[in-house]
Scaffold this motif. Structure first.
Motif, mmCIF file in Angstrom:
data_model
loop_
_atom_site.group_PDB
_atom_site.id
_atom_site.type_symbol
_atom_site.label_atom_id
_atom_site.label_comp_id
_atom_site.label_asym_id
_atom_site.label_seq_id
_atom_site.Cartn_x
_atom_site.Cartn_y
_atom_site.Cartn_z
ATOM 1 N N LYS A 16 -2.799 0.264 -3.851
ATOM 2 C CA LYS A 16 -2.592 -1.279 -2.986
ATOM 3 C C LYS A 16 -2.397 -1.965 -4.759
ATOM 4 O O LYS A 16 -3.040 -2.312 -5.409
ATOM 5 C CB LYS A 16 -3.807 -1.496 -2.561
ATOM 6 C CG LYS A 16 -4.158 -0.977 -1.307
ATOM 7 C CD LYS A 16 -5.187 0.329 -1.904
ATOM 8 C CE LYS A 16 -6.441 -0.727 -2.426
ATOM 9 N NZ LYS A 16 -6.830 1.422 -2.507
ATOM 10 N N SER B 73 -9.461 2.149 -1.236
ATOM 11 C CA SER B 73 -8.536 3.480 0.222
ATOM 12 C C SER B 73 -9.525 4.806 0.067
ATOM 13 O O SER B 73 -10.507 5.043 -0.573
ATOM 14 C CB SER B 73 -7.654 4.060 -0.637
ATOM 15 O OG SER B 73 -5.993 3.227 -1.054
ATOM 16 N N VAL C 223 1.106 -0.946 0.590
ATOM 17 C CA VAL C 223 -0.437 -0.126 0.230
ATOM 18 C C VAL C 223 1.254 1.194 0.105
ATOM 19 O O VAL C 223 1.862 1.412 0.535
ATOM 20 C CB VAL C 223 -0.322 0.171 1.398
ATOM 21 C CG1 VAL C 223 -1.440 1.346 0.851
ATOM 22 C CG2 VAL C 223 -1.865 -1.311 1.576
#
Ligand code: DHE
Length: 522
Positions: free
Chosen positions: A507, A477, A143
Protein backbone atom coordinates in the motif's frame (compact mmCIF):
# COMPACT_ATOMS: atom_id res chain seq x y z
CA UNK A 1 13.95 -40.16 -11.41
CA UNK A 2 11.22 -39.98 -8.84
CA UNK A 3 8.37 -37.50 -9.04
CA UNK A 4 6.36 -38.05 -5.89
CA UNK A 5 3.75 -35.47 -6.80
CA UNK A 6 3.61 -32.53 -9.08
CA UNK A 7 2.65 -29.06 -8.07
CA UNK A 8 -0.92 -28.04 -8.80
CA UNK A 9 0.07 -25.10 -11.02
CA UNK A 10 1.93 -27.26 -13.54
CA UNK A 11 0.69 -28.18 -16.98
CA UNK A 12 -0.73 -31.64 -16.32
CA UNK A 13 0.05 -32.99 -19.77
CA UNK A 14 3.78 -32.34 -19.57
CA UNK A 15 3.96 -33.72 -16.04
CA UNK A 16 2.25 -36.90 -17.19
CA UNK A 17 4.77 -37.30 -19.98
CA UNK A 18 7.57 -36.87 -17.47
CA UNK A 19 6.21 -39.54 -15.19
CA UNK A 20 6.43 -41.88 -18.16
CA UNK A 21 9.93 -41.02 -19.37
CA UNK A 22 11.93 -41.54 -16.15
CA UNK A 23 15.22 -39.80 -15.34
CA UNK A 24 16.13 -36.99 -17.73
CA UNK A 25 19.18 -38.39 -19.46
CA UNK A 26 19.69 -35.55 -21.89
CA UNK A 27 19.02 -31.92 -22.53
CA UNK A 28 15.67 -32.61 -24.14
CA UNK A 29 14.36 -34.30 -21.01
CA UNK A 30 15.80 -31.61 -18.75
CA UNK A 31 14.07 -29.04 -20.93
CA UNK A 32 10.78 -30.89 -20.56
CA UNK A 33 11.31 -31.09 -16.81
CA UNK A 34 11.91 -27.33 -16.80
CA UNK A 35 8.63 -26.79 -18.64
CA UNK A 36 6.80 -28.96 -16.14
CA UNK A 37 8.31 -27.71 -12.92
CA UNK A 38 9.71 -24.22 -13.51
CA UNK A 39 8.16 -22.49 -16.52
CA UNK A 40 5.03 -21.38 -14.68
CA UNK A 41 7.12 -18.95 -12.59
CA UNK A 42 10.34 -18.46 -14.57
CA UNK A 43 8.79 -18.29 -18.06
CA UNK A 44 8.68 -20.84 -20.87
CA UNK A 45 11.84 -19.42 -22.44
CA UNK A 46 13.63 -18.86 -19.07
CA UNK A 47 13.07 -15.11 -19.45
CA UNK A 48 11.44 -14.66 -16.02
CA UNK A 49 7.89 -14.31 -14.79
CA UNK A 50 7.04 -13.96 -11.13
CA UNK A 51 10.45 -15.60 -10.63
CA UNK A 52 13.72 -14.28 -12.13
CA UNK A 53 15.13 -15.11 -15.57
CA UNK A 54 17.24 -18.30 -15.50
CA UNK A 55 19.89 -17.85 -18.18
CA UNK A 56 23.67 -18.33 -17.89
CA UNK A 57 24.25 -14.56 -17.94
CA UNK A 58 22.02 -14.19 -14.87
CA UNK A 59 23.50 -17.09 -12.92
CA UNK A 60 27.13 -15.99 -12.74
CA UNK A 61 27.07 -15.69 -8.93
CA UNK A 62 25.50 -19.11 -8.46
CA UNK A 63 27.58 -22.29 -8.76
CA UNK A 64 25.84 -25.35 -10.25
CA UNK A 65 26.02 -26.96 -6.78
CA UNK A 66 24.32 -23.94 -5.25
CA UNK A 67 21.69 -24.04 -8.02
CA UNK A 68 20.99 -27.68 -7.10
CA UNK A 69 20.61 -26.67 -3.46
CA UNK A 70 18.13 -23.92 -4.37
CA UNK A 71 16.03 -26.36 -6.45
CA UNK A 72 16.14 -28.94 -3.67
CA UNK A 73 15.63 -26.68 -0.64
CA UNK A 74 13.94 -23.55 -2.03
CA UNK A 75 15.25 -20.01 -1.61
CA UNK A 76 14.78 -17.94 1.52
CA UNK A 77 12.85 -14.71 1.13
CA UNK A 78 11.48 -15.54 -2.28
CA UNK A 79 8.56 -17.49 -3.69
CA UNK A 80 10.90 -20.30 -4.81
CA UNK A 81 9.58 -23.55 -3.26
CA UNK A 82 11.64 -26.65 -2.33
CA UNK A 83 11.50 -29.50 -4.86
CA UNK A 84 13.46 -31.96 -2.69
CA UNK A 85 10.40 -34.09 -2.03
CA UNK A 86 9.22 -33.95 -5.62
CA UNK A 87 12.39 -34.62 -7.61
CA UNK A 88 15.26 -36.98 -6.85
CA UNK A 89 18.93 -35.95 -6.88
CA UNK A 90 19.52 -37.05 -10.50
CA UNK A 91 16.61 -34.99 -11.77
CA UNK A 92 17.71 -31.95 -9.77
CA UNK A 93 21.32 -32.24 -11.01
CA UNK A 94 20.19 -32.61 -14.61
CA UNK A 95 17.87 -29.64 -14.37
CA UNK A 96 20.52 -27.45 -12.72
CA UNK A 97 23.08 -28.36 -15.36
CA UNK A 98 20.63 -27.56 -18.15
CA UNK A 99 19.97 -24.06 -16.77
CA UNK A 100 23.59 -23.11 -17.52
CA UNK A 101 23.23 -23.97 -21.21
CA UNK A 102 22.80 -20.97 -23.48
CA UNK A 103 19.31 -20.66 -24.99
CA UNK A 104 18.86 -21.54 -28.66
CA UNK A 105 18.09 -17.90 -29.37
CA UNK A 106 19.77 -15.23 -27.25
CA UNK A 107 17.04 -12.94 -25.86
CA UNK A 108 17.29 -9.35 -26.98
CA UNK A 109 15.35 -6.23 -26.09
CA UNK A 110 16.74 -3.43 -28.21
CA UNK A 111 16.01 0.31 -28.17
CA UNK A 112 13.83 -0.37 -31.23
CA UNK A 113 11.82 -2.90 -29.23
CA UNK A 114 11.37 -0.35 -26.46
CA UNK A 115 10.26 2.32 -28.92
CA UNK A 116 7.86 -0.08 -30.66
CA UNK A 117 6.25 -1.08 -27.35
CA UNK A 118 5.31 2.47 -26.32
CA UNK A 119 1.59 3.28 -26.25
CA UNK A 120 0.43 6.80 -25.42
CA UNK A 121 -3.26 6.65 -24.60
CA UNK A 122 -3.78 10.17 -23.25
CA UNK A 123 -0.77 12.39 -23.90
CA UNK A 124 0.41 14.23 -20.81
CA UNK A 125 -1.57 17.46 -20.47
CA UNK A 126 -4.57 16.30 -22.52
CA UNK A 127 -6.80 15.44 -19.53
CA UNK A 128 -8.44 17.81 -16.98
CA UNK A 129 -6.19 19.15 -14.21
CA UNK A 130 -8.61 18.64 -11.31
CA UNK A 131 -9.36 15.34 -9.57
CA UNK A 132 -12.57 13.59 -10.63
CA UNK A 133 -13.37 12.91 -6.95
CA UNK A 134 -13.66 14.86 -3.69
CA UNK A 135 -11.04 13.03 -1.58
CA UNK A 136 -7.83 14.72 -0.36
CA UNK A 137 -5.51 14.02 -3.32
CA UNK A 138 -2.48 13.93 -1.02
CA UNK A 139 -4.00 11.34 1.29
CA UNK A 140 -4.83 8.71 -1.32
CA UNK A 141 -3.58 5.15 -1.09
CA UNK A 142 -2.76 2.88 -3.99
CA UNK A 143 -3.16 -0.77 -3.00
CA UNK A 144 -1.49 -3.26 -5.35
CA UNK A 145 -3.54 -6.46 -5.51
CA UNK A 146 -1.29 -9.19 -6.89
CA UNK A 147 -3.97 -11.91 -6.58
CA UNK A 148 -5.75 -10.84 -9.75
CA UNK A 149 -3.34 -8.14 -10.97
CA UNK A 150 -5.40 -5.10 -10.08
CA UNK A 151 -4.86 -1.92 -8.08
CA UNK A 152 -7.31 -0.08 -5.85
CA UNK A 153 -7.37 3.63 -5.12
CA UNK A 154 -8.54 4.39 -1.58
CA UNK A 155 -9.57 7.66 0.04
CA UNK A 156 -7.14 7.95 2.99
CA UNK A 157 -9.70 9.72 5.20
CA UNK A 158 -12.84 7.62 4.66
CA UNK A 159 -11.19 4.45 3.28
CA UNK A 160 -13.81 4.39 0.57
CA UNK A 161 -12.59 2.63 -2.60
CA UNK A 162 -12.61 5.33 -5.29
CA UNK A 163 -11.63 3.04 -8.17
CA UNK A 164 -10.27 -0.43 -8.98
CA UNK A 165 -8.42 -1.07 -12.22
CA UNK A 166 -6.46 -3.79 -14.00
CA UNK A 167 -2.67 -3.59 -13.94
CA UNK A 168 0.10 -5.31 -15.86
CA UNK A 169 0.97 -8.87 -14.79
CA UNK A 170 2.95 -9.23 -11.54
CA UNK A 171 3.70 -5.71 -10.41
CA UNK A 172 6.70 -5.66 -8.10
CA UNK A 173 8.25 -2.89 -6.00
CA UNK A 174 6.59 0.28 -4.89
CA UNK A 175 4.71 2.43 -7.43
CA UNK A 176 6.31 5.88 -7.66
CA UNK A 177 4.45 9.22 -7.72
CA UNK A 178 5.20 12.57 -9.35
CA UNK A 179 5.89 15.19 -6.62
CA UNK A 180 2.40 16.71 -6.95
CA UNK A 181 0.87 13.26 -6.45
CA UNK A 182 -1.15 13.40 -9.67
CA UNK A 183 0.58 10.62 -11.60
CA UNK A 184 1.72 7.22 -10.44
CA UNK A 185 4.16 4.91 -12.24
CA UNK A 186 3.91 1.12 -11.88
CA UNK A 187 6.62 -1.41 -12.80
CA UNK A 188 5.96 -5.07 -13.58
CA UNK A 189 8.35 -7.98 -13.33
CA UNK A 190 8.03 -8.50 -17.09
CA UNK A 191 9.32 -5.03 -17.84
CA UNK A 192 6.26 -2.85 -18.34
CA UNK A 193 6.06 0.69 -16.99
CA UNK A 194 2.59 2.21 -16.75
CA UNK A 195 1.98 5.90 -16.12
CA UNK A 196 -1.48 6.39 -14.57
CA UNK A 197 -3.34 9.68 -14.03
CA UNK A 198 -4.93 9.49 -10.57
CA UNK A 199 -7.00 12.66 -11.15
CA UNK A 200 -8.70 11.22 -14.24
CA UNK A 201 -8.38 7.49 -13.46
CA UNK A 202 -6.83 6.80 -16.87
CA UNK A 203 -3.63 5.27 -18.19
CA UNK A 204 -1.49 7.98 -19.79
CA UNK A 205 1.20 5.86 -21.40
CA UNK A 206 2.93 2.48 -21.24
CA UNK A 207 6.29 1.20 -22.42
CA UNK A 208 8.22 -2.04 -22.01
CA UNK A 209 11.71 -1.25 -20.67
CA UNK A 210 13.05 -4.79 -20.55
CA UNK A 211 12.23 -8.46 -20.44
CA UNK A 212 12.75 -9.03 -16.71
CA UNK A 213 12.67 -5.85 -14.62
CA UNK A 214 13.46 -5.16 -10.95
CA UNK A 215 11.99 -1.75 -10.26
CA UNK A 216 11.64 1.85 -11.36
CA UNK A 217 12.56 5.22 -9.85
CA UNK A 218 11.19 8.69 -10.58
CA UNK A 219 13.35 11.83 -10.26
CA UNK A 220 12.44 14.25 -7.46
CA UNK A 221 11.12 16.77 -10.00
CA UNK A 222 8.94 14.10 -11.66
CA UNK A 223 10.56 14.61 -15.07
CA UNK A 224 12.46 11.34 -15.53
CA UNK A 225 11.87 7.65 -14.95
CA UNK A 226 14.70 5.14 -14.64
CA UNK A 227 14.09 1.39 -15.00
CA UNK A 228 16.43 -1.27 -13.57
CA UNK A 229 16.56 -4.60 -15.42
CA UNK A 230 17.76 -8.13 -14.78
CA UNK A 231 17.32 -8.92 -18.47
CA UNK A 232 18.81 -7.42 -20.50
CA UNK A 233 21.56 -6.09 -18.27
CA UNK A 234 20.51 -2.46 -18.51
CA UNK A 235 19.22 0.73 -16.97
CA UNK A 236 16.74 2.59 -19.15
CA UNK A 237 15.94 6.30 -18.89
CA UNK A 238 12.60 7.79 -19.98
CA UNK A 239 11.09 11.23 -20.18
CA UNK A 240 8.25 10.94 -17.65
CA UNK A 241 5.71 12.92 -19.65
CA UNK A 242 4.78 10.20 -22.14
CA UNK A 243 7.46 7.62 -21.33
CA UNK A 244 9.54 8.56 -24.36
CA UNK A 245 12.82 6.63 -24.44
CA UNK A 246 15.83 8.85 -23.69
CA UNK A 247 18.75 6.50 -23.14
CA UNK A 248 19.68 2.84 -22.64
CA UNK A 249 22.66 2.17 -20.37
CA UNK A 250 24.17 -1.27 -20.95
CA UNK A 251 25.28 -2.36 -17.47
CA UNK A 252 28.78 -3.85 -17.53
CA UNK A 253 32.15 -3.50 -15.85
CA UNK A 254 34.90 -1.60 -17.63
CA UNK A 255 36.23 -5.06 -18.57
CA UNK A 256 32.92 -5.84 -20.27
CA UNK A 257 31.29 -8.20 -17.75
CA UNK A 258 27.54 -7.64 -17.76
CA UNK A 259 25.47 -7.36 -14.61
CA UNK A 260 21.91 -7.48 -13.43
CA UNK A 261 20.76 -4.36 -11.58
CA UNK A 262 19.70 -5.01 -7.98
CA UNK A 263 17.50 -1.90 -7.91
CA UNK A 264 17.51 1.82 -8.67
CA UNK A 265 16.30 4.65 -6.40
CA UNK A 266 16.04 8.42 -6.69
CA UNK A 267 18.25 10.37 -4.27
CA UNK A 268 16.52 13.80 -4.21
CA UNK A 269 19.11 15.81 -2.23
CA UNK A 270 21.80 14.61 -4.64
CA UNK A 271 19.70 15.13 -7.76
CA UNK A 272 20.60 11.66 -8.98
CA UNK A 273 19.54 8.07 -9.51
CA UNK A 274 21.52 5.49 -7.58
CA UNK A 275 21.68 1.85 -8.65
CA UNK A 276 23.42 -1.11 -7.04
CA UNK A 277 24.56 -4.00 -9.19
CA UNK A 278 24.20 -7.71 -8.59
CA UNK A 279 27.14 -9.14 -10.54
CA UNK A 280 29.70 -6.32 -10.42
CA UNK A 281 31.11 -4.75 -7.26
CA UNK A 282 30.00 -1.24 -8.19
CA UNK A 283 27.31 1.30 -7.36
CA UNK A 284 26.28 3.65 -10.17
CA UNK A 285 25.17 7.23 -9.71
CA UNK A 286 23.45 9.02 -12.62
CA UNK A 287 22.59 12.72 -12.08
CA UNK A 288 19.59 14.33 -13.69
CA UNK A 289 19.67 18.03 -14.74
CA UNK A 290 19.14 20.39 -11.83
CA UNK A 291 16.33 22.94 -12.17
CA UNK A 292 17.25 26.60 -12.59
CA UNK A 293 15.77 27.42 -9.18
CA UNK A 294 16.75 25.38 -6.10
CA UNK A 295 14.08 22.87 -5.22
CA UNK A 296 13.48 21.96 -1.62
CA UNK A 297 12.84 18.29 -2.12
CA UNK A 298 10.35 17.42 0.59
CA UNK A 299 9.74 16.67 4.24
CA UNK A 300 12.77 16.23 6.43
CA UNK A 301 15.18 16.71 3.52
CA UNK A 302 14.88 20.48 3.53
CA UNK A 303 18.20 20.95 1.77
CA UNK A 304 18.42 22.63 -1.61
CA UNK A 305 19.51 20.10 -4.18
CA UNK A 306 22.60 22.01 -5.26
CA UNK A 307 24.32 22.06 -1.90
CA UNK A 308 24.40 18.30 -1.64
CA UNK A 309 25.65 17.51 -5.11
CA UNK A 310 29.33 17.29 -4.36
CA UNK A 311 30.54 15.46 -7.44
CA UNK A 312 30.85 16.84 -10.94
CA UNK A 313 29.55 14.05 -13.16
CA UNK A 314 27.72 15.54 -16.17
CA UNK A 315 23.97 15.05 -16.40
CA UNK A 316 22.86 11.53 -17.27
CA UNK A 317 26.47 10.26 -17.23
CA UNK A 318 27.42 7.31 -15.04
CA UNK A 319 29.66 7.78 -12.02
CA UNK A 320 31.03 4.36 -11.07
CA UNK A 321 31.64 3.85 -7.35
CA UNK A 322 33.65 0.68 -6.62
CA UNK A 323 32.41 -1.18 -3.53
CA UNK A 324 33.89 -4.15 -1.64
CA UNK A 325 31.04 -6.60 -2.38
CA UNK A 326 27.99 -7.16 -4.58
CA UNK A 327 25.06 -5.20 -3.16
CA UNK A 328 21.74 -7.02 -3.51
CA UNK A 329 19.79 -4.80 -1.17
CA UNK A 330 20.34 -1.24 0.00
CA UNK A 331 18.98 1.78 1.82
CA UNK A 332 20.00 5.41 2.47
CA UNK A 333 20.28 7.80 5.36
CA UNK A 334 17.78 10.71 5.18
CA UNK A 335 20.36 13.06 3.60
CA UNK A 336 21.30 10.45 1.01
CA UNK A 337 24.95 10.93 1.95
CA UNK A 338 25.37 7.28 2.91
CA UNK A 339 24.29 4.08 1.22
CA UNK A 340 23.75 1.14 3.55
CA UNK A 341 24.02 -2.08 1.57
CA UNK A 342 24.36 -5.83 1.93
CA UNK A 343 24.99 -8.85 -0.20
CA UNK A 344 22.39 -11.62 0.21
CA UNK A 345 25.07 -14.20 0.91
CA UNK A 346 27.19 -11.89 3.02
CA UNK A 347 27.73 -11.92 6.74
CA UNK A 348 26.77 -8.32 7.36
CA UNK A 349 26.19 -4.93 5.87
CA UNK A 350 28.36 -1.97 4.95
CA UNK A 351 28.07 1.81 4.80
CA UNK A 352 29.36 3.64 1.72
CA UNK A 353 29.96 7.39 1.79
CA UNK A 354 28.51 8.49 -1.55
CA UNK A 355 30.74 11.58 -1.71
CA UNK A 356 34.12 9.95 -1.17
CA UNK A 357 33.01 6.56 -2.43
CA UNK A 358 34.69 4.95 0.60
CA UNK A 359 33.32 2.24 2.84
CA UNK A 360 33.07 3.95 6.23
CA UNK A 361 31.62 1.16 8.39
CA UNK A 362 30.77 -2.50 8.58
CA UNK A 363 27.45 -3.41 10.13
CA UNK A 364 26.81 -6.46 12.31
CA UNK A 365 23.79 -7.63 10.30
CA UNK A 366 23.93 -11.40 9.84
CA UNK A 367 20.79 -13.17 8.59
CA UNK A 368 19.90 -11.34 5.37
CA UNK A 369 18.94 -7.86 6.57
CA UNK A 370 16.09 -6.54 4.42
CA UNK A 371 17.57 -3.09 3.99
CA UNK A 372 15.04 -2.10 1.33
CA UNK A 373 12.38 -1.95 4.01
CA UNK A 374 14.44 -0.08 6.59
CA UNK A 375 12.95 2.90 8.42
CA UNK A 376 14.49 5.62 10.60
CA UNK A 377 13.44 7.79 13.56
CA UNK A 378 14.89 10.05 16.27
CA UNK A 379 15.71 8.16 19.45
CA UNK A 380 17.16 10.06 22.41
CA UNK A 381 18.44 12.78 20.11
CA UNK A 382 20.10 10.40 17.66
CA UNK A 383 18.76 8.99 14.39
CA UNK A 384 18.40 5.23 14.39
CA UNK A 385 17.46 2.86 11.61
CA UNK A 386 15.55 -0.38 12.09
CA UNK A 387 15.51 -3.31 9.71
CA UNK A 388 13.93 -6.76 9.72
CA UNK A 389 15.88 -9.84 8.61
CA UNK A 390 14.73 -12.27 5.92
CA UNK A 391 16.55 -15.21 7.47
CA UNK A 392 16.54 -14.39 11.16
CA UNK A 393 13.80 -13.80 13.73
CA UNK A 394 15.03 -10.34 14.62
CA UNK A 395 14.85 -6.60 14.04
CA UNK A 396 18.19 -4.77 14.21
CA UNK A 397 18.33 -1.18 15.41
CA UNK A 398 21.45 0.76 14.38
CA UNK A 399 22.72 4.19 15.44
CA UNK A 400 23.21 6.17 12.20
CA UNK A 401 25.84 8.49 13.67
CA UNK A 402 28.49 5.95 14.67
CA UNK A 403 26.87 2.90 12.97
CA UNK A 404 26.86 0.90 16.21
CA UNK A 405 24.23 -1.73 17.01
CA UNK A 406 21.80 -0.23 19.53
CA UNK A 407 19.61 -3.27 19.99
CA UNK A 408 18.54 -6.58 18.50
CA UNK A 409 14.86 -7.28 19.08
CA UNK A 410 13.84 -10.92 18.95
CA UNK A 411 10.69 -11.54 16.92
CA UNK A 412 8.40 -14.51 16.28
CA UNK A 413 10.02 -15.16 12.89
CA UNK A 414 11.88 -13.52 10.00
CA UNK A 415 10.13 -10.43 8.67
CA UNK A 416 9.78 -8.76 5.28
CA UNK A 417 8.38 -5.26 5.78
CA UNK A 418 8.67 -2.58 8.45
CA UNK A 419 6.76 0.68 8.75
CA UNK A 420 6.10 3.71 10.92
CA UNK A 421 5.35 7.43 10.58
CA UNK A 422 6.98 10.48 12.19
CA UNK A 423 3.70 11.17 14.07
CA UNK A 424 3.32 7.62 15.39
CA UNK A 425 4.90 6.25 18.56
CA UNK A 426 4.94 2.78 17.01
CA UNK A 427 6.84 0.85 14.36
CA UNK A 428 5.21 -2.23 12.86
CA UNK A 429 7.03 -5.31 11.58
CA UNK A 430 5.53 -8.45 10.07
CA UNK A 431 6.53 -12.08 10.69
CA UNK A 432 6.39 -13.08 7.05
CA UNK A 433 8.11 -16.44 7.27
CA UNK A 434 7.50 -19.49 9.44
CA UNK A 435 4.63 -20.79 11.52
CA UNK A 436 3.77 -17.39 12.97
CA UNK A 437 3.28 -15.62 9.66
CA UNK A 438 -0.16 -14.49 10.76
CA UNK A 439 1.35 -12.21 13.43
CA UNK A 440 2.62 -8.64 13.44
CA UNK A 441 4.67 -6.97 16.15
CA UNK A 442 4.20 -3.40 17.30
CA UNK A 443 7.39 -1.77 18.61
CA UNK A 444 7.49 1.25 20.91
CA UNK A 445 9.91 3.66 19.24
CA UNK A 446 10.91 5.22 22.61
CA UNK A 447 11.57 2.10 24.69
CA UNK A 448 12.62 -0.05 21.71
CA UNK A 449 10.46 -2.89 23.08
CA UNK A 450 7.73 -4.95 21.43
CA UNK A 451 4.58 -3.68 23.13
CA UNK A 452 1.96 -5.72 21.25
CA UNK A 453 1.73 -8.74 18.99
CA UNK A 454 -1.44 -8.91 16.90
CA UNK A 455 -2.92 -11.82 14.95
CA UNK A 456 -5.28 -10.02 12.54
CA UNK A 457 -6.64 -13.21 10.88
CA UNK A 458 -5.41 -16.50 12.35
CA UNK A 459 -3.78 -18.74 9.74
CA UNK A 460 -3.39 -16.03 7.09
CA UNK A 461 -0.17 -14.13 6.39
CA UNK A 462 -0.31 -10.60 7.78
CA UNK A 463 2.16 -8.28 6.10
CA UNK A 464 3.11 -4.79 5.02
CA UNK A 465 1.76 -1.73 6.76
CA UNK A 466 1.34 1.83 5.48
CA UNK A 467 0.16 4.83 7.52
CA UNK A 468 -2.12 7.61 6.31
CA UNK A 469 -0.57 11.03 5.75
CA UNK A 470 -1.24 12.10 9.34
CA UNK A 471 0.28 9.02 10.94
CA UNK A 472 -3.00 8.30 12.73
CA UNK A 473 -4.43 5.24 11.00
CA UNK A 474 -2.77 2.53 8.98
CA UNK A 475 -3.53 -0.24 6.53
CA UNK A 476 -2.29 -3.81 7.00
CA UNK A 477 -2.52 -6.54 4.35
CA UNK A 478 -3.99 -10.00 4.73
CA UNK A 479 -1.87 -11.64 2.05
CA UNK A 480 -4.41 -14.07 0.60
CA UNK A 481 -6.42 -14.50 -2.61
CA UNK A 482 -9.49 -13.86 -0.48
CA UNK A 483 -7.58 -11.27 1.50
CA UNK A 484 -8.17 -7.77 2.73
CA UNK A 485 -6.60 -4.64 4.03
CA UNK A 486 -7.44 -3.97 7.64
CA UNK A 487 -7.59 -0.39 8.89
CA UNK A 488 -6.06 0.07 12.36
CA UNK A 489 -6.02 2.97 14.75
CA UNK A 490 -2.29 3.71 15.14
CA UNK A 491 -2.56 4.61 18.84
CA UNK A 492 -5.12 2.20 20.28
CA UNK A 493 -4.16 -0.62 17.84
CA UNK A 494 -7.88 -1.30 17.40
CA UNK A 495 -9.01 -2.81 14.04
CA UNK A 496 -11.54 -0.37 12.57
CA UNK A 497 -12.52 -1.81 9.20
CA UNK A 498 -11.86 -4.73 6.82
CA UNK A 499 -11.75 -3.98 3.09
CA UNK A 500 -11.77 -7.13 0.90
CA UNK A 501 -8.87 -7.32 -1.60
CA UNK A 502 -7.23 -9.97 -3.79
CA UNK A 503 -3.84 -10.69 -2.22
CA UNK A 504 -3.01 -7.06 -1.48
CA UNK A 505 0.78 -6.78 -1.44
CA UNK A 506 1.88 -3.17 -0.90
CA UNK A 507 0.00 0.00 0.00
CA UNK A 508 1.39 3.40 -0.91
CA UNK A 509 0.18 6.70 0.53
CA UNK A 510 0.69 9.73 -1.74
CA UNK A 511 1.78 12.11 1.02
CA UNK A 512 4.18 9.68 2.67
CA UNK A 513 5.83 8.76 -0.61
CA UNK A 514 6.11 12.24 -2.12
CA UNK A 515 7.35 13.70 1.22
CA UNK A 516 9.85 10.88 1.69
CA UNK A 517 8.29 10.24 5.09
CA UNK A 518 10.86 8.68 7.44
CA UNK A 519 8.71 5.69 8.35
CA UNK A 520 8.12 4.29 4.88
CA UNK A 521 10.00 3.02 1.83
CA UNK A 522 10.92 5.35 -1.01
FE1 DHE B 1 10.34 -7.62 -3.43
C1 DHE B 1 10.03 -4.19 -3.14
C2 DHE B 1 13.59 -7.22 -4.32
C3 DHE B 1 10.71 -11.00 -3.44
C4 DHE B 1 7.03 -7.98 -2.63
N1 DHE B 1 11.59 -6.02 -3.66
C5 DHE B 1 11.24 -4.68 -3.55
C6 DHE B 1 12.36 -3.87 -3.93
C7 DHE B 1 13.37 -4.72 -4.29
C8 DHE B 1 12.88 -6.07 -4.09
C9 DHE B 1 14.75 -4.34 -4.76
C10 DHE B 1 12.38 -2.36 -3.92
C11 DHE B 1 11.87 -1.85 -5.23
C12 DHE B 1 11.08 -0.57 -5.15
O1 DHE B 1 10.18 -0.47 -4.31
O2 DHE B 1 11.33 0.31 -5.95
N2 DHE B 1 11.89 -8.89 -3.76
C13 DHE B 1 13.14 -8.52 -4.08
C14 DHE B 1 14.00 -9.67 -4.19
O3 DHE B 1 15.22 -9.68 -4.50
C15 DHE B 1 13.21 -10.86 -3.80
C16 DHE B 1 13.71 -11.36 -2.44
C17 DHE B 1 13.33 -12.02 -4.79
C18 DHE B 1 12.58 -11.80 -6.06
O4 DHE B 1 11.78 -12.65 -6.39
O5 DHE B 1 12.78 -10.79 -6.72
C19 DHE B 1 11.82 -10.23 -3.66
N3 DHE B 1 9.08 -9.21 -3.11
C20 DHE B 1 9.43 -10.50 -3.19
C21 DHE B 1 8.32 -11.37 -2.96
O6 DHE B 1 8.34 -12.66 -2.99
C22 DHE B 1 7.17 -10.53 -2.59
C23 DHE B 1 6.84 -10.77 -1.12
C24 DHE B 1 5.91 -10.82 -3.42
C25 DHE B 1 5.96 -10.32 -4.82
O7 DHE B 1 5.10 -9.52 -5.18
O8 DHE B 1 6.86 -10.72 -5.57
C26 DHE B 1 7.76 -9.14 -2.80
N4 DHE B 1 8.83 -6.34 -2.94
C27 DHE B 1 7.54 -6.70 -2.65
C28 DHE B 1 6.77 -5.50 -2.37
C29 DHE B 1 7.64 -4.42 -2.50
C30 DHE B 1 8.93 -4.96 -2.88
C31 DHE B 1 5.29 -5.47 -1.95
C32 DHE B 1 7.34 -2.93 -2.25
C33 DHE B 1 7.55 -2.65 -0.81
C34 DHE B 1 7.29 -1.23 -0.43
O9 DHE B 1 6.48 -1.04 0.45
O10 DHE B 1 7.90 -0.32 -0.97
Amino acid sequence: MRIARHRPCLPTLVATVLLAVGAPADAEEAAALYQAECAACHGEARLGGIGPALLPGNLSRLTPEAAEAVIRDGRAASQMPAFGETLDDAAIASLAEWLYRPPAVEPRWTPQDILASQVVAHPDGSLPDAPAFAADPLNLFIVVETGDHHASLLDGDTFERIHRFETRYALHGGPKYTPDGRYVFFGSRDGWITKYDLYNLEVVAEVRAGINMRNIAVSADGRYVMAANYLPHSLVLFDAHNLDLMKVYPVASTAGQGSRVSAVYAAPPRGSFIAALKDIEEVWEIPWPLPAEPVVATGHMATPLETQRGHDTPNFQVRRIPVPDYLDDFFFDPAYRHLIGASRGGRGGMVIDLESGDKVADLPLEGMPHLGSGITWEHQGRRVMAIPHLARAAVSIIDMQDWSLVKTLETDGPGFFMRSHANSPHAWVDVFFGPHRDRVHVIDKASLEIVATLTPEPGKTAAHVEFDRHGERLLLSIWDEAGAVIVYDGDTLEALERIPMSKPSGKYNVWNKTRYEEGTSH
